[in-house]
Enzyme design. Sequence first.
Site, PDB file in Angstrom:
ATOM      1  N   SER A  15     -12.562  17.987 -32.225  1.00 31.62           N
ATOM      2  CA  SER A  15     -12.893  19.107 -33.090  1.00 31.62           C
ATOM      3  C   SER A  15     -14.359  18.915 -33.615  1.00 31.62           C
ATOM      4  CB  SER A  15     -11.795  19.463 -34.117  1.00 31.62           C
ATOM      5  OG  SER A  15     -11.860  20.504 -34.815  1.00 31.62           O
ATOM      6  N   ASN A  16     -14.677  19.780 -34.602  1.00 31.44           N
ATOM      7  CA  ASN A  16     -15.960  19.502 -35.648  1.00 31.44           C
ATOM      8  C   ASN A  16     -15.536  19.965 -36.785  1.00 31.44           C
ATOM      9  OD1 ASN A  16     -16.689  22.522 -35.798  1.00 31.44           O
ATOM     10  ND2 ASN A  16     -16.443  22.361 -33.334  1.00 31.44           N
ATOM     11  N   PRO A  17     -16.685  19.661 -37.656  1.00 30.63           N
ATOM     12  CA  PRO A  17     -16.502  19.902 -38.998  1.00 30.63           C
ATOM     13  C   PRO A  17     -16.695  21.430 -39.453  1.00 30.63           C
ATOM     14  CG  PRO A  17     -18.343  18.537 -38.672  1.00 30.63           C
ATOM     15  CD  PRO A  17     -17.983  19.225 -37.455  1.00 30.63           C
TER      16      PRO A  17
END
Length: 206
Positions: free
Chosen positions: A25-27
């Site tokens: 995923s990513n932030p």
Amino acid sequence: MKKALKVVVTAGPTREFIDPVRFLSNPSTGKMGFALARAAAAAGHAVALVAGPVALKTPKGVRRIDVVSARDMLAAVEREVAAGADVLIATAAVADWRPKRRAAQKLKKGEMDGTLALVRNPDILKTVTGVRKIGFAAETRNVLREAVRKCREKDLELIVANDVTEKGCGFGTDTNRATLVRRDGTVTRLPLLTKLALARRILREI
Ligand code: C5P
């Protein structure tokens, strides 16, 4: 009052599971997309917010559809567009890749040899047609050049570009300094704004 539109907003990250307990995923926190949904609903538009996993409250008057993966998000957006949307605003930080295989059981440490095979996810904004499209471009270099390229490639009427390495911009911040790049090539550099003020400014464009 101007004509109310049916607006679809994508927001937040996607999760691409490796096994039942691990994902890529990513932030992204979804703040920009939620601000847009809130501002659009407040302006009288009918808003469907297709949200990846985020910890934000649904804005008042907004219909929210929760999704997990990029493919889930694409399916939800396609359903909304088929049901008759006027505008798609894509703020989601969609994972570009997903694991080639999702293991049914939690992988043991010894079951991984250090390589994870990935495949490309669909580009939601590029895939969807038959709706006015607005995109975002979070860049770390050549911001304007990349924005112009993406605007053409994805057939957008507007792209909101920003340099995520700049202070006060990017993932998780409450502010953003953006540049609007339109299909006709005109460019507007905006000052540092709250994401809600930027959302209102973007809505003025449509
Ligand atoms: O190509 P890039 O990922 O930088 O493009 C960003 C824009 O495209 C954003 O509006 C983002 O929401 C959208 N996008 C998408 N599906 C993807 C990747 C990006 O809708 N798989």
